[in-house]
Design a protein around this motif. Sequence first.
Motif, short mmCIF file in Angstrom:
data_model
loop_
_atom_site.label_atom_id
_atom_site.label_comp_id
_atom_site.label_asym_id
_atom_site.label_seq_id
_atom_site.Cartn_x
_atom_site.Cartn_y
_atom_site.Cartn_z
N UNK A 218 0.84 -1.21 0.00
CA UNK A 218 0.00 0.00 0.00
C UNK A 218 0.88 1.27 0.00
N UNK A 219 2.02 1.18 0.67
CA UNK A 219 2.93 2.34 0.70
C UNK A 219 3.32 2.70 -0.73
N UNK A 220 3.69 1.67 -1.49
CA UNK A 220 4.11 1.91 -2.89
C UNK A 220 2.93 2.45 -3.71
N UNK A 303 -1.97 7.37 7.90
CA UNK A 303 -1.97 5.98 8.36
C UNK A 303 -3.34 5.34 8.15
N UNK A 304 -3.39 4.05 8.47
CA UNK A 304 -4.68 3.39 8.57
C UNK A 304 -5.25 3.71 9.96
N UNK A 305 -6.50 3.30 10.15
CA UNK A 305 -7.12 3.55 11.46
C UNK A 305 -7.17 2.26 12.29
N UNK A 306 -6.21 1.34 12.00
CA UNK A 306 -6.25 0.03 12.65
C UNK A 306 -5.77 0.11 14.11
N UNK A 307 -6.35 -0.77 14.93
CA UNK A 307 -5.87 -0.98 16.31
C UNK A 307 -5.70 0.30 17.11
N UNK A 308 -4.50 0.47 17.65
CA UNK A 308 -4.24 1.61 18.54
C UNK A 308 -3.75 2.85 17.81
N UNK A 309 -3.65 2.82 16.48
CA UNK A 309 -3.10 3.98 15.76
C UNK A 309 -3.88 5.27 16.07
N UNK A 321 -6.19 9.48 9.27
CA UNK A 321 -6.31 8.02 9.32
C UNK A 321 -7.40 7.60 8.32
N UNK A 322 -7.19 6.45 7.69
CA UNK A 322 -8.17 5.94 6.70
C UNK A 322 -8.40 4.46 6.97
N UNK A 323 -9.45 3.92 6.35
CA UNK A 323 -9.69 2.48 6.48
C UNK A 323 -8.53 1.70 5.88
N UNK A 324 -8.27 0.54 6.46
CA UNK A 324 -7.18 -0.31 5.97
C UNK A 324 -7.39 -0.59 4.48
N UNK A 325 -6.36 -0.36 3.69
CA UNK A 325 -6.42 -0.68 2.26
C UNK A 325 -6.95 0.45 1.39
N UNK A 326 -7.43 1.52 1.99
CA UNK A 326 -7.98 2.62 1.17
C UNK A 326 -6.84 3.54 0.71
N UNK A 327 -6.12 3.05 -0.30
CA UNK A 327 -4.94 3.78 -0.75
C UNK A 327 -5.32 5.11 -1.44
N UNK A 328 -6.54 5.16 -1.98
CA UNK A 328 -6.98 6.41 -2.64
C UNK A 328 -7.12 7.51 -1.59
N UNK A 329 -7.77 7.17 -0.49
CA UNK A 329 -7.97 8.16 0.57
C UNK A 329 -6.62 8.59 1.16
N UNK A 330 -5.74 7.62 1.36
CA UNK A 330 -4.43 7.97 1.95
C UNK A 330 -3.63 8.87 1.01
N UNK A 331 -3.69 8.57 -0.30
CA UNK A 331 -2.98 9.42 -1.27
C UNK A 331 -3.59 10.82 -1.29
N UNK A 333 -5.10 12.31 1.15
CA UNK A 333 -4.70 12.99 2.39
C UNK A 333 -3.27 13.50 2.33
N UNK A 334 -2.39 12.72 1.69
CA UNK A 334 -1.00 13.18 1.53
C UNK A 334 -1.00 14.47 0.71
N UNK A 335 -1.75 14.45 -0.40
CA UNK A 335 -1.74 15.61 -1.29
C UNK A 335 -2.34 16.84 -0.60
N UNK A 336 -3.37 16.61 0.23
CA UNK A 336 -3.96 17.75 0.96
C UNK A 336 -2.88 18.48 1.75
N UNK A 337 -2.02 17.71 2.43
CA UNK A 337 -0.99 18.35 3.25
C UNK A 337 0.16 18.90 2.42
N UNK A 338 0.51 18.19 1.35
CA UNK A 338 1.64 18.67 0.54
C UNK A 338 1.29 19.93 -0.25
N UNK A 339 -0.03 20.15 -0.49
CA UNK A 339 -0.43 21.29 -1.34
C UNK A 339 -0.79 22.53 -0.54
#
Length: 377
Positions: A218-220, A303-309, A321-331, A333-339
Amino acid sequence: MNIGIVCYPTFGGSGVVATELGKALAQKGHNIHFITYREPVRLDVFSENIYYHEVTVKNYSLFEYAPYELCLTSKMVSVAKREKLDVLHVHYAIPHASAAYMAKQILAAEGIHLPFITTLHGTDITLLGKDPSFLAPITFAINQSDAVTAVSESLRNDTFTNFKISKDIHVIPNFIDVDFYAAKNNADGKCHSKLYAPNGERIITHISNFRKVKRTEDVIKIFEKISKQTPCKLLMVGDGPEREMCEDLARELGCEQYVKFLGKVTTPEKILAITDLFLLPSETESFGLSALEAMAAGVPVISSNAGGIPEVNLHGITGYTSNVGDVYDMAKNCLTLLRDNDKFLAFKFSALQQAKEFQLEKVLPLYEDLYKQVVRK
Ligand code: GMT
């Protein structure tokens, strides 16, 4: 106090927490005896009040599997007697808690009382412990511990769900020395960002042991989406079974020229000091010590929202935080902060503030109080 600490001496979070705890306790004047099969990676044995006792496993042609747990038990017994241990603190239940129980019984037969505390770290409960091949002895050893701690509320709940536990479980979170990371941010402790991002690209970092549970693929995938939108580089720190698959995936997705695999790094703080965003999309994570380390360096976490994160990374404040495997949401979120630079700076500030909630000085007394309680019993 004379305290025995048992842990895995590797790069894994439980070993790091145990080692940093021992170092901090030694600085406060306690005598700390590490009982491990190798010198823990973050330990400097040339320090006051720190001692290292190696567990050696004898091989014998009869054994297909050498009985590590027995050798560990034996070492616990001999160190406890020679060093007059007041308490034994075992990190990671398997097989440390059952070995500690056995050592306690052997010593009791000789009239010596040695209480032991078990700290649950995550996969010993969420993945391995509940496997039928470990369930019965681990449940027993947890229940026989003089005190039990878990590193997050989430792990405490998982333990009660997965095991029949008759004891209270104290939540004592992972901790961090924020000043150490701040110093790296200011001084020449940093590695040179030009080394990885010669044209001022944003630096995204992931640090883990590259096990399945970390979802490194998912990181990649997340990075590939970001790299299409903004100039950036990905630093993959650590090593493990999923690394080659990730290298192949980066090639397949055509972003390999922007991804650097650094392998195991003993000074991750130098990388974090030049990092813009930290990625942790794990399937399960009892706490997420690596996210806390990033936050101590002022790095927002996606990150994901799994466990204690979510107990560490506050959604919309220190990162997202996003649901596990939701790479679209995580990407996204990255862009929101980078922009949005104002938002990015606000998140950086909050990440550091939140890391301060887990400052070493706040957490250490919780362990010391517990030691006193079990010794007094
Ligand atoms: O993350 C790992 O795979 C290593 C693992 C370990 O047992 O060393 O880390 C666990 O313990 C850390 C320290 O308490 C926690 O911060 C990690 O979240 C936890 N890992 C998992 O739950 C997957």
